[in-house]
Design a protein around this motif. Structure first.
Motif, PDB file in Angstrom:
ATOM      1  N   GLY A 273      11.178  -6.878  15.715  1.00  0.00           N
ATOM      2  CA  GLY A 273      10.013  -6.261  15.108  1.00  0.00           C
ATOM      3  C   GLY A 273      10.148  -6.224  13.607  1.00  0.00           C
ATOM      4  N   PHE A 274      11.394  -5.815  13.284  1.00  0.00           N
ATOM      5  CA  PHE A 274      11.582  -5.834  11.707  1.00  0.00           C
ATOM      6  C   PHE A 274      11.428  -7.257  11.088  1.00  0.00           C
ATOM      7  N   TYR A 275      11.869  -8.153  11.784  1.00  0.00           N
ATOM      8  CA  TYR A 275      11.633  -9.637  10.939  1.00  0.00           C
ATOM      9  C   TYR A 275      10.428  -9.883  11.391  1.00  0.00           C
ATOM     10  N   LEU A 276       9.523  -9.340  12.212  1.00  0.00           N
ATOM     11  CA  LEU A 276       8.113  -9.907  12.134  1.00  0.00           C
ATOM     12  C   LEU A 276       7.414  -9.067  10.835  1.00  0.00           C
ATOM     13  N   CYS A 277       7.969  -7.870  10.472  1.00  0.00           N
ATOM     14  CA  CYS A 277       7.395  -7.261   9.412  1.00  0.00           C
ATOM     15  C   CYS A 277       7.586  -7.986   8.293  1.00  0.00           C
ATOM     16  N   ILE A 278       8.948  -8.263   7.956  1.00  0.00           N
ATOM     17  CA  ILE A 278       9.436  -9.061   6.833  1.00  0.00           C
ATOM     18  C   ILE A 278       8.782 -10.408   6.757  1.00  0.00           C
ATOM     19  N   MET A 279       8.427 -11.045   7.764  1.00  0.00           N
ATOM     20  CA  MET A 279       7.830 -12.287   7.720  1.00  0.00           C
ATOM     21  C   MET A 279       6.336 -12.067   7.101  1.00  0.00           C
ATOM     22  N   ALA A 280       5.649 -10.999   7.784  1.00  0.00           N
ATOM     23  CA  ALA A 280       4.302 -10.601   7.362  1.00  0.00           C
ATOM     24  C   ALA A 280       4.140 -10.284   6.017  1.00  0.00           C
ATOM     25  N   PHE A 281       5.122  -9.532   5.504  1.00  0.00           N
ATOM     26  CA  PHE A 281       5.353  -9.381   4.078  1.00  0.00           C
ATOM     27  C   PHE A 281       5.479 -10.674   2.960  1.00  0.00           C
ATOM     28  N   ASP A 282       6.298 -11.532   3.499  1.00  0.00           N
ATOM     29  CA  ASP A 282       6.698 -12.678   2.938  1.00  0.00           C
ATOM     30  C   ASP A 282       5.394 -13.617   2.878  1.00  0.00           C
ATOM     31  N   ARG A 283       4.532 -14.057   4.011  1.00  0.00           N
ATOM     32  CA  ARG A 283       3.327 -14.279   3.916  1.00  0.00           C
ATOM     33  C   ARG A 283       2.301 -13.647   3.031  1.00  0.00           C
ATOM     34  N   CYS A 284       2.170 -12.345   2.921  1.00  0.00           N
ATOM     35  CA  CYS A 284       1.328 -11.564   2.214  1.00  0.00           C
ATOM     36  C   CYS A 284       1.594 -11.806   0.681  1.00  0.00           C
ATOM     37  N   LEU A 285       2.940 -11.948   0.341  1.00  0.00           N
ATOM     38  CA  LEU A 285       3.313 -12.191  -1.105  1.00  0.00           C
ATOM     39  C   LEU A 285       2.815 -13.592  -1.584  1.00  0.00           C
ATOM     40  N   ALA A 286       3.234 -14.550  -0.532  1.00  0.00           N
ATOM     41  CA  ALA A 286       3.097 -16.041  -0.870  1.00  0.00           C
ATOM     42  C   ALA A 286       1.429 -16.252  -1.030  1.00  0.00           C
ATOM     43  N   ILE A 287       0.694 -15.587  -0.327  1.00  0.00           N
ATOM     44  CA  ILE A 287      -0.804 -16.007  -0.374  1.00  0.00           C
ATOM     45  C   ILE A 287      -1.575 -14.855  -1.562  1.00  0.00           C
ATOM     46  N   CYS A 288      -1.199 -13.595  -1.520  1.00  0.00           N
ATOM     47  CA  CYS A 288      -1.628 -12.575  -2.571  1.00  0.00           C
ATOM     48  C   CYS A 288      -1.371 -12.891  -4.001  1.00  0.00           C
ATOM     49  N   ARG A 289      -0.098 -13.200  -4.177  1.00  0.00           N
ATOM     50  CA  ARG A 289       0.652 -13.375  -5.446  1.00  0.00           C
ATOM     51  C   ARG A 289       1.233 -14.937  -5.463  1.00  0.00           C
ATOM     52  N   PRO A 290       0.624 -16.083  -5.189  1.00  0.00           N
ATOM     53  CA  PRO A 290       1.362 -17.269  -5.167  1.00  0.00           C
ATOM     54  C   PRO A 290       2.073 -17.566  -6.586  1.00  0.00           C
ATOM     55  N   LEU A 291       1.652 -17.119  -7.714  1.00  0.00           N
ATOM     56  CA  LEU A 291       2.139 -17.366  -9.101  1.00  0.00           C
ATOM     57  C   LEU A 291       3.489 -16.748  -9.520  1.00  0.00           C
ATOM     58  N   HIS A 292       3.432 -15.414  -8.763  1.00  0.00           N
ATOM     59  CA  HIS A 292       4.668 -14.745  -8.982  1.00  0.00           C
ATOM     60  C   HIS A 292       5.440 -14.706  -7.768  1.00  0.00           C
ATOM     61  N   TYR A 293       5.189 -15.306  -6.834  1.00  0.00           N
ATOM     62  CA  TYR A 293       6.350 -15.456  -5.616  1.00  0.00           C
ATOM     63  C   TYR A 293       7.606 -15.992  -5.811  1.00  0.00           C
ATOM     64  N   PRO A 294       7.671 -16.980  -6.702  1.00  0.00           N
ATOM     65  CA  PRO A 294       9.212 -17.343  -6.876  1.00  0.00           C
ATOM     66  C   PRO A 294      10.003 -16.333  -7.830  1.00  0.00           C
TER      67      PRO A 294
ATOM     68  N   ILE B  91      -6.135 -11.297   4.694  1.00  0.00           N
ATOM     69  CA  ILE B  91      -7.345 -11.706   4.903  1.00  0.00           C
ATOM     70  C   ILE B  91      -8.333 -11.594   3.607  1.00  0.00           C
ATOM     71  N   LEU B  92      -8.080 -10.593   2.590  1.00  0.00           N
ATOM     72  CA  LEU B  92      -9.010 -10.102   1.495  1.00  0.00           C
ATOM     73  C   LEU B  92      -8.871 -11.400   0.540  1.00  0.00           C
ATOM     74  N   ALA B  93      -7.389 -11.688   0.440  1.00  0.00           N
ATOM     75  CA  ALA B  93      -7.135 -12.588  -0.541  1.00  0.00           C
ATOM     76  C   ALA B  93      -7.614 -14.199  -0.193  1.00  0.00           C
ATOM     77  N   VAL B  94      -7.668 -14.441   1.154  1.00  0.00           N
ATOM     78  CA  VAL B  94      -8.015 -15.624   1.691  1.00  0.00           C
ATOM     79  C   VAL B  94      -9.606 -15.770   1.416  1.00  0.00           C
ATOM     80  N   LEU B  95     -10.249 -14.774   1.722  1.00  0.00           N
ATOM     81  CA  LEU B  95     -11.968 -14.660   1.756  1.00  0.00           C
ATOM     82  C   LEU B  95     -12.236 -14.772  -0.040  1.00  0.00           C
ATOM     83  N   ARG B  96     -11.393 -14.514  -0.866  1.00  0.00           N
ATOM     84  CA  ARG B  96     -11.756 -14.645  -2.305  1.00  0.00           C
ATOM     85  C   ARG B  96     -11.412 -16.282  -2.789  1.00  0.00           C
ATOM     86  N   MET B  97     -10.532 -17.235  -1.870  1.00  0.00           N
ATOM     87  CA  MET B  97     -10.268 -18.383  -2.323  1.00  0.00           C
ATOM     88  C   MET B  97     -11.794 -19.269  -2.333  1.00  0.00           C
TER      89      MET B  97
END
Length: 256
Positions: free
Chosen positions: A54-75, A164-170
């Motif tokens: 369950g915690f890893y599913l949370c961490i993976m959700a956070f990682d995807r959120c960061l990669a999609i919502c803040r792609p330039l700051h992700y690295p 979803i909000l970030a994707v809809l703005r693309m």
């Protein structure tokens, strides 16, 4: 993403290994017995790895959120140190948190008959074997379960609401498809895992009959981990092409 996915896969292997070998041995054996220590060891490791999942599913959700919502700051944000910290957090949390209910339940008086009407050492059948009804232990266990499951599930929902909000703005349709494709497999795994677990432990009518408990436990302990590799492999183009060929062949044979 792949480092987290690799660790999640390893957690799932450990999670399944705690119950399936013993379950298969019971099918083939006539005695179907397990010692007190082995039972509580299975109980501890099964639920600890389950919480880690369950915690890893949370961490993976956070990682995807960061990669999609803040792609330039992700690295800059997802550094090696942060990734290592998240991996350690994902592995250790379940073992630390679930130590309390295991110790409390193991201290209950068991005076027989010591027959568990289940194929795993689940806490509910174990507490039913106790000679005295300890409401404090039951309250601690059920409260801890509900808080952790609801909290992690809400965290995942919030992460994907931002995605979803970030994707809809693309502006690009190709970008939207790629983002949804990246998240679809993870969402499917989350739905399978949390759907069955919450029905079992969080829903108001969670005092299910024994047969229903066994079916739900079988679903989240065996069937869901069996489906997860297939779900994640569907992102692979070669796997998709191979499945299309299989479906076309079966349709052709059906027509003949």
């Amino acid at each position: 993403m792949y480092i987290l996915l690799g660790n999640f896969s390893l957690v799932e292997i450990c999670y399944v290994t705690t119950t399936v070998p013993q379950m298969l041995a019971n099918f083939l054996s006539t005695s179907k017995s397990i010692s007190f220590v082995s039972c509580f060891a299975q109980f501890y490791f099964f639920f600890s790895f389950g919480y880690d999942e369950g915690f890893y599913l949370c961490i993976m959700a956070f990682d995807r959120c960061l990669a999609i919502c803040r792609p330039l700051h992700y690295p800059r944000i997802m550094t090696r140190q942060l990734c290592t910290g998240l991996v350690i957090f994902g592995w250790s949390c379940g073992f630390i948190i679930f130590l309390t209910p295991v110790v409390l339940i193991s201290q209950l008086p068991f005076c027989g008959p010591n027959i568990i009407n289940h194929f795993v050492c689940d806490p509910v059948p174990l507490m039913m074997l106790s000679c005295s009804e300890d409401t404090t232990t039951q309250l601690v266990y059920s409260t801890l379960n509900r808080i952790l499951m609801i909290a992690t599930f809400l965290f995942i929902l919030c992460s994907y609401a931002l995605v979803i909000l970030a994707v809809l703005r693309m502006p690009s349709e190709a970008g939207k498809r790629k983002a949804f494709s990246t998240c679809a497999s993870h969402l499917a795994v989350v739905t399978l895992f949390y759907g069955s677990v919450m029905v079992m432990y969080v829903s108001p009518g969670s005092g299910h009959p024994v047969k229903v408990q066994k079916i739900i436990t079988l679903f989240y302990s065996v069937i869901t981990p069996l489906c997860n590799p297939l779900i994640y492999s569907l992102r692979n183009k070669k796997m998709k092409d191979a499945l299309r060929k299989v479906f076309r062949t079966s349709q052709s044979l059906h027509k003949l």
